[in-house]
Design a protein around this motif. Structure first.
Motif, short mmCIF file in Angstrom:
data_model
loop_
_atom_site.label_atom_id
_atom_site.label_comp_id
_atom_site.label_asym_id
_atom_site.label_seq_id
_atom_site.Cartn_x
_atom_site.Cartn_y
_atom_site.Cartn_z
N UNK A 3 -15.24 80.19 75.79
CA UNK A 3 -16.10 80.27 74.91
C UNK A 3 -15.89 79.44 74.00
N UNK A 4 -15.30 78.58 73.54
CA UNK A 4 -15.96 77.03 73.62
C UNK A 4 -16.61 76.55 73.76
N UNK A 5 -16.53 76.40 75.34
CA UNK A 5 -18.01 75.76 76.16
C UNK A 5 -19.34 76.58 75.54
N UNK A 6 -19.75 77.84 75.45
CA UNK A 6 -20.68 79.05 75.10
C UNK A 6 -21.20 78.59 73.96
N UNK A 7 -19.58 78.41 73.15
CA UNK A 7 -20.74 77.32 71.47
C UNK A 7 -21.26 76.24 71.76
N UNK A 8 -21.02 75.37 72.43
CA UNK A 8 -21.31 74.09 73.34
C UNK A 8 -20.93 72.94 72.37
N UNK A 16 -13.66 73.65 65.61
CA UNK A 16 -13.72 74.14 67.02
C UNK A 16 -13.85 75.77 67.48
N UNK A 17 -13.78 76.54 66.14
CA UNK A 17 -14.76 78.12 65.51
C UNK A 17 -13.89 79.25 67.46
N UNK A 18 -13.50 78.61 68.23
CA UNK A 18 -12.54 79.32 68.74
C UNK A 18 -11.89 78.08 69.61
N UNK A 35 -6.77 71.08 58.46
CA UNK A 35 -7.09 72.51 58.74
C UNK A 35 -7.92 73.14 60.48
N UNK A 36 -7.76 74.23 61.01
CA UNK A 36 -8.61 74.40 61.55
C UNK A 36 -9.72 75.71 62.02
N UNK A 37 -10.58 75.60 61.91
CA UNK A 37 -11.54 76.83 61.19
C UNK A 37 -11.95 77.12 62.46
N UNK A 38 -12.00 78.70 62.57
CA UNK A 38 -12.48 79.42 63.48
C UNK A 38 -12.74 80.82 63.66
N UNK A 39 -14.00 81.33 63.94
CA UNK A 39 -14.77 82.14 63.75
C UNK A 39 -14.57 82.61 64.73
N UNK A 40 -14.70 83.96 64.46
CA UNK A 40 -14.81 84.91 65.48
C UNK A 40 -16.01 85.63 65.80
N UNK A 41 -16.89 86.24 66.73
CA UNK A 41 -17.72 86.52 66.58
C UNK A 41 -19.34 86.23 67.72
N UNK A 42 -18.50 84.82 68.39
CA UNK A 42 -19.58 84.14 68.69
C UNK A 42 -19.98 84.54 70.41
N UNK A 43 -21.15 84.16 71.16
CA UNK A 43 -20.90 84.09 72.47
C UNK A 43 -19.87 84.47 73.58
N UNK A 45 -24.73 64.55 67.61
CA UNK A 45 -24.69 63.89 68.94
C UNK A 45 -23.66 66.18 69.68
N UNK A 46 -23.66 66.46 68.65
CA UNK A 46 -23.30 67.88 69.34
C UNK A 46 -24.08 68.42 69.38
N UNK A 47 -23.37 69.28 70.28
CA UNK A 47 -24.33 70.59 70.46
C UNK A 47 -24.11 72.06 70.04
N UNK A 48 -23.23 71.91 69.42
CA UNK A 48 -23.41 73.14 69.05
C UNK A 48 -24.35 74.55 68.86
#
Length: 456
Positions: free
Chosen positions: A286-291, A279-281, A314-322, A179-182
């Motif tokens: 930015x989290x909203x833009x990532x869906x 959360x990636x960001x 652990x928290x996963x963060x990926x820089x460089x998205x929309x 159901x996630x919209x990532x």
């Protein structure tokens, strides 16, 4: 091949189990269990009616990566040479294959392919192979009723092969469209439309006991999001704890919402490994833009609950998205510095653009354009910002080397213009980065005695 770590073949085992229950004779060729089978291809000599090949990964999805496709092409050339004049039906499938089915069925020369869950389509194919010979098309995956009724009883030799490497085993608890919209994630497409098949906890525990008896001590629940159905997730955790398998650890993909105190308490008592959220960001825009369906408030509540219940996370963060810019990097880094310990951060840079995702649609990229590793645009100064803003405790040797490797790779990538944003003046386009070394078309690779592109 480099960058493609061995993963227990849970998908193939599901298909093999389904075919066995239909009274077909099957054999699973696993190159971890039998490394020589990759080299000598001796199994090719057996009188097969159908040979199916699973492709899990197209590439390692890191900025510093090459495509696996040339390796797959070289392997299939070897298979066809070993077959000689014999013509069993060749079938392609698997998660990676499902993303690029049309491109790969042509490049790898399969008679037919399966996109999505493979049990029911393979039952149909094996029942009448000649119907599919030379079809050159992909079949859609379909729901398989046996998922909720059958217990997978994996061969002891296969389990032992992975146990001896300290390997983990994948276990499905449910098949339900995510159901996630990532915007970057293709899981919903790969898993197919499914309102929610839940495996009985008794069957899950029985599969765990079989794996445990063969020496497996690490389990990964393969759901897109383990706690997307919180009440069911709690039942699974209670069942794992009640099974009382000393030394068994497990993990999965989690989301900070829904996630309550009762769930945290159950997890802490279950010998779960670090509970990872993505959360990636940690910048709300930015989290909203990532869906994302949650924001930093939910991440903070998740962290607080984990600390109250002595639950590792652990928290996963990926820089460089929309939408990533200087300020969003600063905001994310500030949150990390103020809320996380060194071992609680998983750090990456770059979003691989994959088919059937909102990210690919936003950039207007077709599947054929992104078979080569292709990434969302990122600012060339991004790496310097990260190093400048993060506390030194998060930049130990390995993370720093990964950042340096990613920066060096990004500098060597092609900058290719794509569609201009709405309202932009004519000629102003966006850019995305793709590996400079592009794959050769099959005709070029095979024609005129030319050498094969190794891809590594």
């Amino acid at each position: 091949m480099p960058g493609n770590d061995p993963i227990f073949p849970i998908g193939l085992r599901c298909i093999q189990d389904a075919l066995d229950r239909e009274d077909h004779r099957t054999r699973l060729i696993d190159f971890v269990e039998d490394p020589g089978a990759f080299t000598d291809l001796s199994w090719i000599a057996e009188p097969w009616d159908v040979i199916g090949f699973t492709i899990r990964n197209i590439d390692p999805v890191d900025l510093n990566c090459d495509s696996h496709v040339p390796h797959y092409e070289a392997f299939m050339d070897r298979v066809r040479a070993a077959l000689g004049d014999r013509r069993p039906l060749l079938v392609g499938g698997g998660p990676g294959y499902s993303l690029f089915g049309q491109e790969l069925i042509e490049r790898l020369g399969f008679d037919v392919g399966v996109v999505g869950p493979g049990e029911q389509p393979m039952i149909d194919v094996v029942a009448d192979p000649e119907r599919y010979r030379g079809l050159g098309q992909n079949l859609p995956g379909d729901r398989y009723p046996g998922f909720t009724t059958n217990v997978l009883d994996h061969p002891a030799s296969l389990l032992a092969a992975y146990a001896s490497r300290g390997g983990s085993i994948g276990v499905e608890t449910k098949r339900k469209t995510c159901y996630q919209g990532c915007v970057y994630c293709p899981y919903a497409y790969i898993s197919g439309e499914n309102a929610g098949d839940l495996k009985p906890t008794e069957a899950i525990v029985e599969e765990l006991r079989t794996a445990y008896a063969s020496g497996i001590r690490d389990v990964f629940f393969t759901d897109g999001i383990f706690n997307s159905e919180l009440s069911y997730a709690k039942r699974v955790v209670r069942a794992v704890t009640a099974a009382d398998l000393p030394g068994l650890t497990w993990t999965a993909y989690f989301t900070p919402k829904p996630f309550d105190d009762e769930f945290a308490e159950l997890l802490a008592a279950s010998n779960v490994g670090p509970v990872m959220i993505s959360p990636d960001s940690l910048d709300d825009p930015v989290m909203r833009l990532l869906g994302k369906s949650f924001d930093t408030r939910h991440v903070t509540r998740f962290i607080d609950r984990c600390r109250r219940h002595d639950l590792r996370f652990t928290v996963s963060v990926v820089f460089g998205g929309p939408g990533e810019d200087r300020e969003s990097v600063r905001t994310t880094a500030r949150y990390i510095n103020e809320n996380l310990a060194a071992g609680e951060l998983i750090l990456n840079v770059g979003y691989r653009v994959l088919p059937e995702t909102a990210l690919a649609r936003q950039l207007g990229l077709e599947k054929s354009e992104i078979l080569d590793p292709t990434f969302h645009p990122l600012d060339p100064d991004l790496f310097s910002w990260i190093i400048s803003d993060l506390d030194s405790r998060f930049l130990a040797t390995r993370p720093m080397l990964n950042l340096i490797a990613g920066r060096n790779s990004s500098r060597k990538m092609q900058k290719v213009a794509v569609g201009a944003p709405a309202g932009a003046p004519s000629g102003e386009g966006r850019e995305y980065v793709a590996l400079r070394r592009r794959l050769l078309p099959v005709a070029e690779v095979r024609g005129g005695g030319a050498g094969r592109c190794a891809g590594e």
